[in-house]
Design an enzyme around this catalytic site. Structure first.
Site, PDB file in Angstrom:
ATOM      1  N   CYS A 265       0.792  -1.235   0.000  1.00 45.62           N
ATOM      2  CA  CYS A 265       0.000   0.000   0.000  1.00 45.62           C
ATOM      3  C   CYS A 265       0.821   1.279   0.000  1.00 45.62           C
ATOM      4  CB  CYS A 265      -0.972   0.002   1.168  1.00 45.62           C
ATOM      5  SG  CYS A 265      -0.197   0.110   2.817  1.00 45.62           S
TER       6      CYS A 265
ATOM      7  N   HIS B 145      -2.270   0.956   7.057  1.00 42.08           N
ATOM      8  CA  HIS B 145      -2.654   1.045   5.645  1.00 42.08           C
ATOM      9  C   HIS B 145      -2.664   2.501   5.194  1.00 42.08           C
ATOM     10  CE1 HIS B 145      -4.478   0.367   1.810  1.00 42.08           C
ATOM     11  NE2 HIS B 145      -5.542   1.072   2.123  1.00 42.08           N
TER      12      HIS B 145
ATOM     13  N   ASP C 138      -7.960   4.079  -3.399  1.00 40.78           N
ATOM     14  CA  ASP C 138      -7.349   3.036  -2.559  1.00 40.78           C
ATOM     15  C   ASP C 138      -6.697   1.974  -3.434  1.00 40.78           C
ATOM     16  OD1 ASP C 138      -6.654   1.997  -0.139  1.00 40.78           O
ATOM     17  OD2 ASP C 138      -8.690   1.574   0.540  1.00 40.78           O
TER      18      ASP C 138
END
Length: 259
Positions: free
Chosen positions: A75, A110, A125
């Site tokens: 991420c 995250h 995302d």
């Protein structure tokens, strides 16, 4: 600092060539096209942590790995790269941090983005385990089809929770608020994610790909293919190099030997 994220160092042309996109003025439609192309093109993978290496978070290192090689990342790498691309193209971007599996006391490890387009805020995302294909407008109760799997955003005060619809109901995936982050914050999260023995990304290989109607995951030496109807195929992998190539991850001989 006028450019704390080193956005000006980004090779935008190389990124657009990698994802097969063209530069366009900011809009919800253009953002969606970029988001989908990024997720479809650049794999989610943890090869470096599986090899005992902590990924570098400077934009030059991320670009060398995710753009110039047939590699991916997790991420922090995905979202730092995508944020720089969006800012280069004129979008307003806020870098955020989310708590994974908040209903199970998961860690705040995250990175996601909130992008403002025409007065609307949208969740971008691209690095959540290849699970989110397109942006989602920040609206309480908004449901978006993500490649065949319904996802929902709910709001409780300043806290937004991303949920996925399952046979048992809505499962919380991560939760985030409106607190902007600094690069040093991600360096701390990255250190935990890449080195802590309880991290899901140390000690085993994880590669994830998402496209319309299909999710493919290589976990260790097992390939799992899932579809929105709940069907699942699990296959042991004998040739790891070939399995990785089928997921668009091409490693050097040294990296394969290390794994």
């Amino acid at each position: 600092m006028t450019d704390p994220w080193d956005v000006e160092s980004l090779d935008l042309d190389a990124y657009l060539a990698r994802t097969g996109q063209q530069a366009a003025p900011p809009s919800a439609e253009a953002l969606t096209a970029l988001h989908e192309a990024h997720v479809r093109t650049i794999p989610f993978e943890n090869v470096d942590p599986a090899l005992g290496r902590t990924p570098r978070l400077d934009l030059e290192s991320i670009t060398a790995k995710l753009v110039r090689r047939q590699r991916g990342g997790y991420c922090f790498e995905h979202s730092l790269l995508f944020a720089a691309v969006l800012e280069h193209l004129g979008y307003e971007v806020s870098r955020r941090a989310a708590r994974v599996q908040p209903h199970r006391n998961g860690p705040r490890t995250h990175m996601n983005l909130v992008v403002t387009v025409d007065g609307d805020e949208l969740l971008a995302d691209v690095g959540f385990g290849a699970g989110v294909l397109r942006p989602m407008r920040l609206a309480d109760g908004a449901v978006v089809d993500q490649a065949g799997w319904n996802h929902r955003l709910t709001r409780d005060g300043r806290l937004w929770t991303l949920e996925k619809q399952t046979a048992e109901g809505w499962e919380p995936l991560h939760a985030f608020d409106d607190q902007p982050q600094r690069l040093i914050d991600y360096e701390v999260y990255n250190h935990y994610t890449a080195t802590h023995p309880d991290s899901p990304f140390t000690g085993r290989l994880v590669v994830m790909r998402l496209d319309e109607g299909i999710s493919r995951k290589l976990i260790g030496d097992t390939l799992v293919v899932e579809r929105p109807d709940g069907s699942q195929e699990t296959t042991p992998v004998d040739d790891r190099a070939e399995a990785l190539r089928s997921l668009d991850v091409v490693l050097t001989d040294d990296e394969l030997t290390g794994l």
